[in-house]
Design a protein around this motif. Sequence first.
Motif, mmCIF file in Angstrom:
data_model
loop_
_atom_site.group_PDB
_atom_site.id
_atom_site.type_symbol
_atom_site.label_atom_id
_atom_site.label_comp_id
_atom_site.label_asym_id
_atom_site.label_seq_id
_atom_site.Cartn_x
_atom_site.Cartn_y
_atom_site.Cartn_z
ATOM 1 N N ASN A 46 39.671 39.190 36.110
ATOM 2 C CA ASN A 46 40.200 38.024 36.818
ATOM 3 C C ASN A 46 41.304 38.487 37.765
ATOM 4 O O ASN A 46 42.467 38.594 37.383
ATOM 5 N N ASP A 93 42.288 36.969 40.513
ATOM 6 C CA ASP A 93 42.975 35.878 41.208
ATOM 7 C C ASP A 93 42.900 34.629 40.338
ATOM 8 O O ASP A 93 41.884 33.938 40.297
ATOM 9 N N THR A 94 43.985 34.344 39.627
ATOM 10 C CA THR A 94 43.946 33.191 38.713
ATOM 11 C C THR A 94 44.026 31.864 39.461
ATOM 12 O O THR A 94 43.739 30.819 38.890
ATOM 13 N N ASN A 133 42.055 30.815 41.650
ATOM 14 C CA ASN A 133 40.724 30.248 41.921
ATOM 15 C C ASN A 133 39.972 29.899 40.639
ATOM 16 O O ASN A 133 38.786 29.569 40.685
ATOM 17 N N ASP A 134 40.646 29.972 39.497
ATOM 18 C CA ASP A 134 39.934 29.724 38.231
ATOM 19 C C ASP A 134 39.322 28.323 38.169
ATOM 20 O O ASP A 134 38.210 28.141 37.688
ATOM 21 N N GLY A 151 36.967 33.064 34.368
ATOM 22 C CA GLY A 151 37.869 33.228 35.505
ATOM 23 C C GLY A 151 37.732 34.519 36.299
ATOM 24 O O GLY A 151 38.427 34.724 37.289
ATOM 25 N N GLY A 152 36.873 35.416 35.854
ATOM 26 C CA GLY A 152 36.664 36.654 36.619
ATOM 27 C C GLY A 152 36.173 36.348 38.024
ATOM 28 O O GLY A 152 35.640 35.271 38.283
ATOM 29 N N ASP A 153 36.372 37.282 38.956
ATOM 30 C CA ASP A 153 36.072 36.989 40.359
ATOM 31 C C ASP A 153 35.874 38.258 41.187
ATOM 32 O O ASP A 153 35.943 39.378 40.668
ATOM 33 N N ARG A 172 34.983 29.813 42.925
ATOM 34 C CA ARG A 172 35.713 30.366 41.778
ATOM 35 C C ARG A 172 35.581 31.895 41.731
ATOM 36 O O ARG A 172 36.306 32.558 40.996
HETATM 37 CA CA CA Z 1 39.838 33.905 38.950
#
Ligand code: CA
Length: 619
Positions: A140, A142-143, A145-146, A165-167, A215
Motif C-alpha cells: 500500500n 498510497d493510503t 486512495n484506499d 489498500g495495495g496499489d 483505488r
Molecule cells: Ca492504497
Amino acid sequence: MKIKTFLLALVLSLSCTFLYAQKIHVNRVDPPSWWTGMHDPNLQLLVFGPKISETRAVINYPGVRIEQTIHVASPDYLFLDLVIAAKAKPGTFTIHFKKGRKEVATYAYTLNKRVENPKLYQGFNNSDVIYLLMPDRFANGDTTNDNMPGMLEKVNIKNPNGRHGGDIKGIEDHLDYLKNLGVTAIWSTPLMEDNMPVYSYHGYAMTDYYKVDPRFGTNQDYRNLVQEAHKKGLKIIQDMVFNHCGTNYFWKNDLPTPDWYNEWPKFTRSNYHGGVVSDPHASHYDYRHMVAGWFDTSMADLNQDNPLVANYLIQNSIWWIQYAGLDGIRQDTYPYPYKDFMAKWMQRILKEYPHFNVVGETWFSYPATVAYWLENNRNKDGYHSHLTNVFDFPLMYAINKAFNEKPGWDTGLARLYDVLSQDFVYSNPMKLGIFAGNHDSNRIFSSLHENLKSWKMAMAFLMTTRGIPEIYYGTEILMTGEKAKGDGNIRKDFPGGWPGDKMDAFTPQGRTPEQNDAFNYLRTLLNWRKGNKTVQFGKLTHYIVENGVYVYFRSYKGHKVMVMLNNNNSKPVTINMDRFSDDLKGYSKGKFVMTGKIMELQKTMTLPAKSPLILELIR
Ligand code: CA
C-alpha cells in the motif's frame, strides 16, 4: 381565428425547433483516443449518449472518414467505423452529431502519433522470469486512495476477501526490490476498475476496460509504472479478461444489443470444463454451458460472436499496449470465450506488434489439452489459436507433488520427467510459462509441507528446466497458504507492504533467518539465470529418474549446464557419471552455481540428501 391558428402554429413550430435543436450529451466514446500510423487503418468507435442514434455523425478531418454508421437495438448507441488513412496527421478533431442540419452534440477526439520504438512491444521470452503479484495485497504505497468516492467497496484489511489498500504506488516503490531479487517481468493481476460491491480486490470483474481502478491509481500512474519498470530493465505484463466483465459495467441497464451478453432464461453457470472446447466427443450441451455459461453471478458472459463486442475487446487490448507500452498480456480463462474470436484477436495483435507475447490461462491437467491452445499446433480439428504462450499447468501439478513423495515408478521426481517427456505434443515447449503456484492455487511452501529443502529443489528445478518461469509474490519469503482455506489464505498481504507492519520482509532485517536463507537462495539462482543463455534457451536432455535422482542438461552453442536433483530425504546418493558420458564428453570441470566453487569431474559423484546441484560445465 386565423390569427389564433397562426399563433398556435408559430408556438408549435418554435417549440419543435427548440426540441429539434435540443442538445444531446455524449457520455462516452470508446476507445477514448487512438493513433495514426497503425498497421490496421480501421477504428470502430462506440458512442454512448441518450438517443444518440437519432443523430448523424460527421467528421471533417483530413485522412479520417466515416465508412459506416451502425445502429443497434438501443437508441443510446452509435457505432462509427472510421478509416484512418496513412496520411492522417495526429491531432484532435471534432465529431459533429447532427439532426437534420442542426448540430446537437460534438465530441473532441484525439489521434496521437504512434511512435515506433524498437525497445517497445518486444514481448517476453525464455530469458525472463515473471513475478506474479496481486496489487491489492502487495504493498500500500498510497493510503489516501484506499477509499475513493463512487467506489462501492471500502477498505477492510481484516476481511480476507475485502480490499486491503495495495496499489500501483506500492508496486513502483518496490521495483528495486524486484530487480535485486532477479526477476525480469511483473505480471500484476487486473488493475482496471472493478466497482463491484464485494470481492473487488481481485479485479476480475472489471467495470471499465479503459480505466485503472482509482483505488490502484490512475491510467497515468500505470503508464508511469511501465516507464519506471523499463528504466530498471523490468517488463510489465497486463492481465486481461475477455470472457466476462463485471455486471456493473456502464452498459449494465442499457445493453447495446440484446445479444451483448450470452443470455439464459435464468442464471446459468459455466461448467468450468475447458477441455470440452477441444474434446472431439464433447456434447453441444456441455460446450454451450462451458463457453456461454457465466463464470459467476457478478461476471457477465460477453458474447464475442457479436462483432461489435469482438471489436470492443480487440481495440481495448491494442489501446493498452500502445498507451502504456506493455511488454505482454496474460489472458484470463483462455478457453472460455469463443475460440475463433480469440484466434482473430491474436492475429490482430500480432499484426500491430509482431514480437508481442500473450500467455493464456490454460488450466488443464494434461499436456495435450494445453497444447491445443498453443500457436502452430497441428490440431486435428484444424483450429489454430495463434496464441504465442500457454501456462504449463500439468507441470505445476507435478511440482506440487514430486518433492513430497518417495521415489517410485510414477511418483516422486518421475512426475517431472513424465510430464516433460510429453513435450512432443507442443509445437514449441519453450513457449510454456512454468510455475509452482499462482493466485488460484496452494502456495508452494505449503504444498511442500514447509520443507525448505524441498522448496529449494522446486526452485532449482523451475529455474533450470525448459520454459519461462513465473513465481508468485511471497514465494521468495516462504509465504504460506492453502486454497482449501479460501482465496484470502493464498493472497495474504506481503509483510512490510503496509504502514505500521511489524515485519518488513522487503528488507533482510525484516526477514527471519529461514526467510533470508530462501530469499538469498532464490536471488542467487535468479541473478545467475538472468545472465546465462544456456539455462534460458538451451536444449533440454534428461535422464530417467534412478534412485530418486533426476539428472538433466541444458545445451546451448557449446555451453552446458548440468542439474542433479536428489530427492532422497535422509541419504546422500553416489551416482556413476558414466551414464551421462554423452553429455559430459569434452568437459573436465564443473562450477557450482550456488557457491562458485570449481570441481574436477569424477567417475562418481555424491549428492547430499534432499538437495539440488547445478553445475556449469567447463571444458
Ligand atoms: Ca492504497
